[in-house]
Design a protein around this motif. Sequence first.
Motif, mmCIF file in Angstrom:
data_model
loop_
_atom_site.group_PDB
_atom_site.id
_atom_site.type_symbol
_atom_site.label_atom_id
_atom_site.label_comp_id
_atom_site.label_asym_id
_atom_site.label_seq_id
_atom_site.Cartn_x
_atom_site.Cartn_y
_atom_site.Cartn_z
ATOM 1 N N THR A 131 0.789 25.412 -9.173
ATOM 2 C CA THR A 131 -0.132 24.684 -7.661
ATOM 3 C C THR A 131 -1.496 25.946 -7.664
ATOM 4 O O THR A 131 -2.440 24.599 -7.182
ATOM 5 N N GLN A 150 -3.500 25.061 -10.993
ATOM 6 C CA GLN A 150 -3.546 23.519 -10.751
ATOM 7 C C GLN A 150 -5.101 22.889 -9.626
ATOM 8 O O GLN A 150 -6.099 22.415 -9.613
ATOM 9 N N ASN A 151 -4.974 24.280 -8.569
ATOM 10 C CA ASN A 151 -6.084 23.577 -7.541
ATOM 11 C C ASN A 151 -7.166 24.996 -8.024
ATOM 12 O O ASN A 151 -8.623 23.946 -7.471
#
Length: 93
Positions: free
Chosen positions: A52, A55-56
């Motif tokens: 995550t 991805q962020n």
Amino acid sequence: SISFIRNGTLADLYAPLVFQGLSYAVFAAALWPSVPYVVKRHQTGTAYGIMTAIQNAGLALFPVIIGYISTHTDDNYSKVEYFFMALAACGLV
């Protein structure tokens, strides 16, 4: 990548864009559930957190990079397309 098809042509892009969207959906649908198969059970939460975070980071940085490229070049987004092609080539490796 759609950038390979789009760059330098005026081809109809609806089919390649739909294919790219479907490909991403299938990739994401396969990537996230595969984490428990690759990572030890007690590290699954950390693995999801790292995924995550990466991805962020991409969602935060790539628009800035694209804005920089498009602001500092005046050739109608072809340099942005080259950047996307380079990212696609890195993804193949």
